[in-house]
Design a protein around this motif. Structure first.
Motif, PDB file in Angstrom:
ATOM      1  N   THR A   1       1.335  44.502 -48.146  1.00  0.00           N
ATOM      2  CA  THR A   1      -0.041  44.045 -48.254  1.00  0.00           C
ATOM      3  C   THR A   1      -0.189  43.184 -49.671  1.00  0.00           C
ATOM      4  N   PHE A   2      -1.289  42.674 -49.748  1.00  0.00           N
ATOM      5  CA  PHE A   2      -1.675  41.735 -50.790  1.00  0.00           C
ATOM      6  C   PHE A   2      -1.619  42.562 -52.039  1.00  0.00           C
ATOM      7  N   ASN A   3      -0.748  42.182 -53.023  1.00  0.00           N
ATOM      8  CA  ASN A   3      -0.773  42.785 -54.375  1.00  0.00           C
ATOM      9  C   ASN A   3      -0.093  41.728 -55.299  1.00  0.00           C
TER      10      ASN A   3
ATOM     11  N   GLN B   1      -2.102  38.183 -46.926  1.00  0.00           N
ATOM     12  CA  GLN B   1      -1.782  39.743 -47.127  1.00  0.00           C
ATOM     13  C   GLN B   1      -0.278  40.093 -47.404  1.00  0.00           C
ATOM     14  N   PHE B   2       0.311  39.431 -48.347  1.00  0.00           N
ATOM     15  CA  PHE B   2       1.479  39.524 -49.090  1.00  0.00           C
ATOM     16  C   PHE B   2       1.505  39.365 -50.488  1.00  0.00           C
ATOM     17  N   SER B   3       2.651  39.764 -51.207  1.00  0.00           N
ATOM     18  CA  SER B   3       2.941  39.891 -52.597  1.00  0.00           C
ATOM     19  C   SER B   3       2.927  38.572 -53.157  1.00  0.00           C
ATOM     20  N   ALA B   4       2.297  38.656 -54.594  1.00  0.00           N
ATOM     21  CA  ALA B   4       2.456  37.293 -55.374  1.00  0.00           C
ATOM     22  C   ALA B   4       2.898  37.966 -56.562  1.00  0.00           C
ATOM     23  N   VAL B   5       3.879  37.288 -57.083  1.00  0.00           N
ATOM     24  CA  VAL B   5       4.634  37.859 -58.560  1.00  0.00           C
ATOM     25  C   VAL B   5       4.611  36.659 -59.654  1.00  0.00           C
ATOM     26  N   LEU B   6       3.698  37.027 -60.735  1.00  0.00           N
ATOM     27  CA  LEU B   6       3.454  36.090 -61.932  1.00  0.00           C
ATOM     28  C   LEU B   6       4.492  36.512 -63.014  1.00  0.00           C
ATOM     29  N   VAL B   7       5.349  35.414 -63.643  1.00  0.00           N
ATOM     30  CA  VAL B   7       6.536  35.686 -64.561  1.00  0.00           C
ATOM     31  C   VAL B   7       6.210  34.936 -65.907  1.00  0.00           C
ATOM     32  N   SER B   8       6.228  35.752 -67.131  1.00  0.00           N
ATOM     33  CA  SER B   8       6.218  34.868 -68.140  1.00  0.00           C
ATOM     34  C   SER B   8       6.674  35.827 -69.332  1.00  0.00           C
ATOM     35  N   ALA B   9       7.012  35.354 -70.504  1.00  0.00           N
ATOM     36  CA  ALA B   9       7.270  36.033 -71.688  1.00  0.00           C
ATOM     37  C   ALA B   9       6.004  35.862 -72.595  1.00  0.00           C
ATOM     38  N   THR B  10       4.822  35.074 -72.150  1.00  0.00           N
ATOM     39  CA  THR B  10       3.728  34.909 -73.074  1.00  0.00           C
ATOM     40  C   THR B  10       2.676  34.662 -71.939  1.00  0.00           C
ATOM     41  N   PRO B  11       2.235  35.749 -71.057  1.00  0.00           N
ATOM     42  CA  PRO B  11       1.099  35.772 -70.142  1.00  0.00           C
ATOM     43  C   PRO B  11      -0.144  35.150 -70.587  1.00  0.00           C
TER      44      PRO B  11
END
Length: 741
Positions: free
Chosen positions: A228-230, A361-371
C-alpha cells in the motif's frame, strides 16, 4: 467544451467499452477543459489514446468518457483513429488531475508532459534490411573479399540492416547494392530494432551488508510488503551505502514483475549510477533525460508504456512517463533543489513523486545524507518512516573538518588559496593522494569592471552580470545564454583594454593552482567542461584511475561520486551561498558543503576538509566542523517556525512579466487592488523581482504567505479568476517557490 475541474465522471467502470456517439477527450494543450468529439465506429474505453482534428492540426488525446452534450451532432468533429497502445492507467489520469489542481496549471499542460514523445505513439518504424539469397558453395561463385565477408555474415539467414552489415563486414553501401543487383541477397522490411536493453546480460553481483545496512534493508522490505502507499526516508551519512540498501527494495519489486522509477536530481549523475546499477542487476536500466536522442526517447517512452522496461533512471520529467505497472519510486538526493521545476509547468518533483505513489498505492523511497526540512517534518509528524544509517561502510570514518579564517590569512591580492590549504595540498600530493578544491562558480570571473569609469558588463536581456569564460574567450549570461566576446574598449567611456576581472570562478582558480603546483595533473569539473553523462563518465574514470591529482569543481562533483583516493577537500569560499535573503539559503549551503566534505576519506585512508571562511563562528560553519547536522537543522526549524515559513506555513509566488515595464506595472496595480483580505493570509508586494529583467521581460512579484490549514490554491483562484491579463503580459503561479530571484 466542459470545464475540466467541474466534471464528475459518470463512467464508474473504466474498463467498459463506451457506446458510440459523443465522447469527451483531454488534449495536450494549455487548457483545463474537455473537448467533445463524435465516435462513430471505434471501440473505445476510458484512457484510450486517440487522434483527433483540432483546428488545422491533428493531435493525440485521452478518452475521458461519454457525454450528453448540447452541440448538434452534425457540428461535431469525428475521432479519426485509435492508437495501437495500452490505455493510460486510471491512477495516472488521477495523478494528472491532482498535479494540475495543486500546482494551478492546466490539465492539458500536464498531459503534454505525459505525451512527451509524440512520435512514440506511432507503430515502430519499418526499415530496410537484407537476407542471404544464394548458396555460393553450391554454385561455385567467385567473389571479391568484401562480397564474401557480407555473405559470410548473412550465412545464418538472419536479417541485418545496412548499418550492421557495413560495421561488421567493413564494406561500403555500393558493395551491398551490387550484391542485391546480382541476386545474391534480398531486401526485406523489418521493424526497427528497439535499442533499449530489457533483459539480463551480465552476471549479477550480490552485495555484502554490514549489520546496520542489514537492519535497514529488513525495515525497508517490510514497508514494501505492506503493498500500500507509504514513504520511507533512508537517512544516512555520506558513504554509508544508502544506494545498496534501496537496490534491495528494487530487487524485491522486480520479483513481483512491477516497474521501478529512480529519480536523480541531475543528468550528470546518471552515467556512474548506470554502471553501478548494471554491476548489481546484470542489465542497464532505461534512461530518461534531455540528452537522449529522439529515437531513444521514442523507444523508451513506448517500452515504458507497454511494460517492456522494468527500471527507468531519469531526471524529474521521468515522473510523467506513462508506466503501465509502476510499483516503486526512489528519489535519490531528495533534498536537491534540482528537483524543483522552475520553468513551464512549475512543480516540486519530490513532492509530486510522493503524490504519484499515493495515486498508485505503492511505496516511495526518499534518500539523502542531508534531508530537506520538509521531509524531516513529515517524518516527525508520523507521515514517513525513517531508516537511519549512521556509520560509513567498511573501514572509512567521517573526515576531520577544520575552518580557515580568511580574516587572518593575509591573502595576497589575486590569490584565493590560503597558505594552510596550500601546505595540505602539498602533503596530499606527496602521499600520491587526490585533492578536491570546491568553488561553486562557473567560468573565470563573475564580473568585469572598467578600471577607468567602473562600468560593469551586464546582459542586455537580464538584470545580471556577464560571466567571463576565458577558456572559450566569451562573456556569457547564465540566465538567457546571451554571449559576446570580450570587448576591446569600454562601451561607456571608450577606454581601451580597461576591463579587469573581479572575483574568482573555477577557471581563475585553476590558474592559481597551476602556478602553485606546476607538476600536478589538474582538471576542472563544471557543467561547462562536463556537459552530458558521457563526458562526466570519462572524467570519473580518469579520477578513479589516478590520472588526476587535483580536481577543481563546482557542485557537479559535490554528490554521488566515490573517489577512493580523495583525502583532502578544500572549500575556497564557504560563505558563498549564505547571502541573498533566500529562506532556504542556510539549509542549501549546509547540504552542499556537507556533500562536498563527504567526498573525502571514503575508504581506509583518513580524510580532511578545510573550509575557508570569513565567518568561522557562524552556526552553519560550527555545525559542519562537528558534523552536527541535527543541531543545525534544529536551528533552521526554529527560525522557520517562528516566521511561519515552509514547512510550517505555505508560500506561493505570483510573477507578472511583460516586455514593456508600464504594462507589467499597470497589471500589478490592478491585481494589488483586488487582493483578498483574510485572517491567516498575508500578501507581500507587488515588488520588483531581484532579477528585474529576465530574457527581455520586466518582472514584478507578489508573495502569498499563509498558515498550513489554509487552502492557498483556493485563495489564489478566487483572487485571480476575474483579472484580465493583456495578451502581451503573462501571469505565472509558483506553488512552494524555491527561486526568489
Amino acid at each position: 467544451m466542459i470545464n475540466f475541474m467541474d466534471v464528475e465522471d459518470k463512467q464508474s467502470d473504466s474498463s467498459m467499452t463506451l457506446p458510440c456517439g459523443r465522447i469527451n477527450v483531454l488534449l495536450p494543450i494549455p487548457v483545463s477543459q474537455y473537448y467533445e468529439y463524435l465516435n462513430e465506429d471505434l471501440s473505445l474505453r476510458i484512457g484510450d489514446l486517440v487522434e483527433v482534428p483540432f483546428g488545422k492540426r491533428y493531435l493525440p488525446a485521452v478518452v475521458i468518457g461519454s457525454v450528453e452534450g448540447q452541440v448538434e451532432v452534425s457540428k461535431l468533429k469525428r475521432v479519426l483513429s485509435k492508437y495501437d497502445l495500452p490505455r493510460i492507467p486510471e491512477e495516472m489520469m488521477n495523478f494528472v488531475v491532482w498535479v494540475s489542481a495543486y500546482n494551478m496549471v492546466s490539465a492539458g499542460s500536464v498531459l503534454k508532459m505525459v505525451l512527451s514523445a509524440p512520435q512514440a505513439l506511432l507503430p515502430p518504424r519499418r526499415i530496410k534490411a537484407f537476407v542471404n539469397a544464394f548458396d555460393m558453395q553450391k554454385q561455385g561463385v567467385k567473389l571479391t573479399p568484401g562480397r564474401k565477408r557480407v555473405l559470410d555474415y548473412l550465412a545464418d539467414n538472419k536479417t541485418r540492416t545496412v548499418q550492421e552489415i557495413i560495421e561488421f563486414a567493413r564494406v561500403t553501401p555500393a558493395i551491398i547494392r551490387g550484391l542485391q543487383r546480382s541476386g545474391l541477397i534480398d531486401s526485406v522490411a523489418i521493424t526497427e530494432k528497439n535499442l533499449i536493453e530489457t533483459h539480463k546480460t551480465k552476471k549479477v553481483v550480490t552485495p555484502v551488508f554490514n549489520l546496520e545496512q542489514g537492519k535497514a534493508v529488513s525495515k525497508l522490505l517490510n514497508s514494501l510488503r505492506e503493498q500500500t502507499f507509504n514513504v520511507s526516508l533512508i537517512d544516512g551519512v555520506t558513504g554509508a551505502g544508502k544506494t545498496e540498501v534501496y537496490f534491495e527494495a528494487i530487487s524485491e519489486v522486480l520479483k513481483k514483475e512491477k516497474q521501478v522509477l529512480i529519480l536523480l536530481p541531475e543528468i550528470a549523475l546518471s552515467q556512474p549510477f548506470l554502471t553501478r546499477f548494471e554491476t548489481r542487476f546484470g542489465f542497464r536500466p532505461g534512461q530518461w533525460h534531455s540528452d537522449l536522442s529522439g529515437k531513444i526517447r521514442n523507444q523508451t517512452w513506448r517500452a515504458v508504456f507497454e511494460g517492456e522496461v522494468s527500471v527507468v533512471v531519469g531526471a524529474r520529467s521521468a515522473l510523467f512517463l506513462p508506466f503501465s505497472k509502476l510499483g516503486l519510486i526512489v528519489v535519490d538526493e531528495e533534498h536537491e533543489t534540482g528537483f524543483k521545476q522552475a520553468d513551464g509547468v512549475k512543480y516540486q518533483c519530490r513532492d509530486m513523486a510522493v503524490a504519484r505513489a499515493r495515486a498508485g498505492q505503492f511505496s516511495a523511497v526518499l534518500v539523502s545524507a542531508t534531508p530537506s526540512l520538509e521531509t524531516l517534518i513529515n517524518f516527525e509528524q508520523g507521515r514517513y518512516n525513517r531508516i537511519p544509517l549512521k556509520s560509513r561502510y567498511g573501514a572509512a570514518d567521517l573526515p576531520e573538518v577544520k575552518a580557515i579564517d580568511l580574516g587572518k590569512s593575509n591573502l595576497i591580492k589575486g590569490q584565493w588559496i590560503t597558505k594552510r590549504l596550500v601546505d595540505e595540498i602539498s602533503k596530499t600530493l606527496e602521499r600520491k593522494e587526490q585533492t578536491i578544491l570546491f568553488l561553486n562558480r562557473r567560468g573565470y570571473a563573475p564580473l568585469n569592471l572598467c578600471r577607468a569609469c567602473g562600468h560593469r558588463l551586464e546582459c542586455p536581456n537580464c538584470s545580471a552580470w556577464l560571466v567571463e569564460h576565458k577558456s572559450i574567450s566569451r562573456l556569457q549570461c547564465h540566465h538567457c545564454d546571451y554571449a559576446i566576446t570580450m570587448p576591446s574598449s569600454c562601451f561607456k567611456c571608450g577606454a581601451i583594454d580597461s576591463f579587469h576581472a573581479v572575483g574568482p570562478g573555477v577557471e581563475r582558480l585553476e590558474e592559481e593552482v597551476r602556478f602553485r603546483f606546476p607538476s600536478a595533473r589538474i582538471s576542472v569539473a563544471s557543467s561547462d567542461t562536463l556537459s552530458g553523462p558521457v563526458r562526466l563518465g570519462e572524467f570519473i574514470k580518469a579520477v578513479q584511475d589516478s590520472k588526476i591529482d587535483i580536481i577543481i569543481g563546482t557542485q557537479v562533483i559535490a554528490k554521488g561520486h566515490h573517489f577512493p583516493l580523495v583525502t583532502c577537500v578544500g572549500v575556497i569560499d564557504a560563505d558563498l551561498g549564505l547571502a541573498g535573503g533566500d529562506l532556504r539559503a542556510g539549509e542549501r549551503t549546509y547540504q552542499l558543503l556537507h556533500q562536498v566534505a563527504g567526498r573525502s576519506g571514503r575508504e581506509s585512508r583518513p580524510g580532511k576538509v578545510f573550509l575557508q571562511t570569513s565567518q568561522p563562528d557562524h552556526p552553519l560553519i560550527k555545525a559542519l566542523l562537528s558534523w552536527d547536522r541535527d543541531g543545525f537543522l534544529e536551528e533552521e526549524k526554529r527560525g522557520r517556525r517562528d516566521a511561519g515559513m515552509p514547512p510550517f506555513g505555505k508560500l506561493a509566488a505570483v510573477i507578472l512579466s511583460a516586455k514593456d515595464p508600464r504594462i507589467v506595472d499597470d497589471l500589478a496595480s490592478v491585481i494589488a487592488a483586488s487582493a483578498p483580505y483574510s485572517s491567516g493570509v498575508q500578501i507581500l508586494g507587488p515588488a520588483i523581482a531581484p532579477i528585474a529583467i529576465l530574457r527581455g521581460r520586466h518582472r514584478r512579484r507578489f508573495l502569498v504567505k499563509c498558515s498550513k490549514n489554509i487552502n492557498i490554491q483556493k485563495i489564489l483562484k478566487s483572487w485571480l479568476r476575474n483579472i484580465k491579463v493583456p495578451s502581451n503580459a503573462k501571469v505565472d503561479i509558483d506553488i512552494d517557490p524555491y527561486n526568489f530571484m
